[in-house]
Design an enzyme around this catalytic site. Structure first.
Site, PDB file in Angstrom:
ATOM      1  N   ASN A  46       0.860  -1.184   0.000  1.00  0.00           N
ATOM      2  CA  ASN A  46       0.000   0.000   0.000  1.00  0.00           C
ATOM      3  C   ASN A  46       0.897   1.235   0.000  1.00  0.00           C
ATOM      4  O   ASN A  46       1.878   1.285   0.744  1.00  0.00           O
ATOM      5  CB  ASN A  46      -0.891   0.002   1.244  1.00  0.00           C
ATOM      6  CG  ASN A  46      -1.803  -1.211   1.293  1.00  0.00           C
ATOM      7  OD1 ASN A  46      -2.264  -1.684   0.250  1.00  0.00           O
ATOM      8  ND2 ASN A  46      -2.056  -1.743   2.477  1.00  0.00           N
TER       9      ASN A  46
ATOM     10  N   HIS B 150       6.749  -1.817   3.209  1.00  0.00           N
ATOM     11  CA  HIS B 150       6.491  -3.211   3.586  1.00  0.00           C
ATOM     12  C   HIS B 150       5.632  -3.892   2.529  1.00  0.00           C
ATOM     13  O   HIS B 150       4.839  -3.259   1.834  1.00  0.00           O
ATOM     14  CB  HIS B 150       5.827  -3.312   4.957  1.00  0.00           C
ATOM     15  CG  HIS B 150       4.612  -2.457   5.124  1.00  0.00           C
ATOM     16  ND1 HIS B 150       4.683  -1.105   5.369  1.00  0.00           N
ATOM     17  CD2 HIS B 150       3.290  -2.758   5.073  1.00  0.00           C
ATOM     18  CE1 HIS B 150       3.468  -0.613   5.464  1.00  0.00           C
ATOM     19  NE2 HIS B 150       2.590  -1.590   5.281  1.00  0.00           N
TER      20      HIS B 150
HETATM   21  P1  AMP Z   1      -0.343  -0.683   5.842  1.00  0.00           P
HETATM   22  O1  AMP Z   1      -1.749  -0.297   6.202  1.00  0.00           O
HETATM   23  O2  AMP Z   1      -0.184  -1.227   4.472  1.00  0.00           O
HETATM   24  O3  AMP Z   1       0.624   0.443   6.153  1.00  0.00           O
HETATM   25  O4  AMP Z   1       0.011  -1.911   6.784  1.00  0.00           O
HETATM   26  C1  AMP Z   1       0.489  -1.784   8.090  1.00  0.00           C
HETATM   27  C2  AMP Z   1       0.278  -3.118   8.736  1.00  0.00           C
HETATM   28  O5  AMP Z   1       1.082  -3.188   9.877  1.00  0.00           O
HETATM   29  C3  AMP Z   1      -1.161  -3.393   9.187  1.00  0.00           C
HETATM   30  O6  AMP Z   1      -1.649  -4.562   8.538  1.00  0.00           O
HETATM   31  C4  AMP Z   1      -1.026  -3.588  10.703  1.00  0.00           C
HETATM   32  O7  AMP Z   1      -1.891  -4.577  11.199  1.00  0.00           O
HETATM   33  C5  AMP Z   1       0.432  -3.961  10.838  1.00  0.00           C
HETATM   34  N1  AMP Z   1       1.068  -3.653  12.116  1.00  0.00           N
HETATM   35  C6  AMP Z   1       1.041  -2.482  12.789  1.00  0.00           C
HETATM   36  N2  AMP Z   1       1.777  -2.564  13.902  1.00  0.00           N
HETATM   37  C7  AMP Z   1       2.306  -3.816  13.928  1.00  0.00           C
HETATM   38  C8  AMP Z   1       3.159  -4.520  14.827  1.00  0.00           C
HETATM   39  N3  AMP Z   1       3.638  -3.944  15.937  1.00  0.00           N
HETATM   40  N4  AMP Z   1       3.484  -5.802  14.548  1.00  0.00           N
HETATM   41  C9  AMP Z   1       3.005  -6.400  13.427  1.00  0.00           C
HETATM   42  N5  AMP Z   1       2.206  -5.786  12.535  1.00  0.00           N
HETATM   43  C10 AMP Z   1       1.850  -4.509  12.791  1.00  0.00           C
END
Ligand code: AMP
Length: 130
Positions: free
Chosen positions: A103, A116
Site C-alpha cells: 500500500n 512493507h
Molecule cells: P499498511 O496499512 O499497508 O501500512 O500496513 C500496516 C500493517 O502493519 C497493518 O496490517 C497492521 O496490522 C500492521 N502492524 C502495525 N503494527 C504492527 C506490529 N507492531 N506488529 C506487526 N504488525 C503490525
C-alpha cells in the site's frame, strides 16, 4: 517566525525523525513474531491478520514507501522477490497461491511509513480490493 508556526514546524520535524513501529521492530525494541531475518530484511506476522497467513516483509533500510525507492534499491527489491518470498511461500505452504501487496500513501491505505510487503495466503482472495 511566530510561535505557532515554530511549534508546528517543531512537531513536523519530530514526526519526521521519530522511529516508525517497524524500525523499532528492526532494532528489537518492541517484540514481533519474526519469521525471517537476514542483513537486508525482516519478515514478521501482522498483528491484525487478514488471512490465515499474513506476513509483513520489510527492508532494514529506512524507506518510507514505494515513492521513495531509487535505482540503488534494485538489488534490495530483487532480494525480496527472489529470495525472501520464495522461502516464505515454501515454509508457509502457499503453493496454491498468495497475494503480495504494497500500500502506498493515503489513497493506497498505507498506515505505517516504512516500506512493507503484505504476503497473504491460506484462503481465496477476491479482486478488486475495497
Ligand atoms: P499498511 O496499512 O499497508 O501500512 O500496513 C500496516 C500493517 O502493519 C497493518 O496490517 C497492521 O496490522 C500492521 N502492524 C502495525 N503494527 C504492527 C506490529 N507492531 N506488529 C506487526 N504488525 C503490525
Amino acid at each position: 517566525m511566530n510561535g505557532r508556526l515554530q511549534n508546528i514546524n517543531a512537531r513536523r520535524l519530530k514526526n519526521m525523525t521519530k522511529k516508525t513501529i517497524f524500525k523499532k521492530i528492526i532494532d528489537h525494541e518492541i517484540p514481533a513474531d519474526i519469521v525471517f531475518e537476514d542483513d537486508i530484511c525482516m519478515a514478521f506476522r501482522d498483528v491484525n491478520p487478514q488471512a490465515p497467513v499474513h506476513i509483513l516483509i520489510i527492508p532494514k533500510k529506512e524507506i518510507a514507501s514505494t515513492n521513495q525507492l531509487t535505482k540503488d534499491d534494485t538489488e534490495l527489491l530483487g532480494h525480496i522477490y527472489t529470495v525472501v518470498v520464495p522461502q516464505l511461500v515454501d515454509e508457509f505452504k502457499l503453493s496454491d497461491g498468495y497475494r503480495l501487496v504494497t500500500n502506498c500513501g493515503n489513497n493506497g491505505g498505507q498506515t505505517v511509513y516504512h516500506l512493507h510487503f503484505h504476503l497473504l495466503g491460506g484462503r481465496f482472495m477476491s479482486w478488486p480490493p475495497g
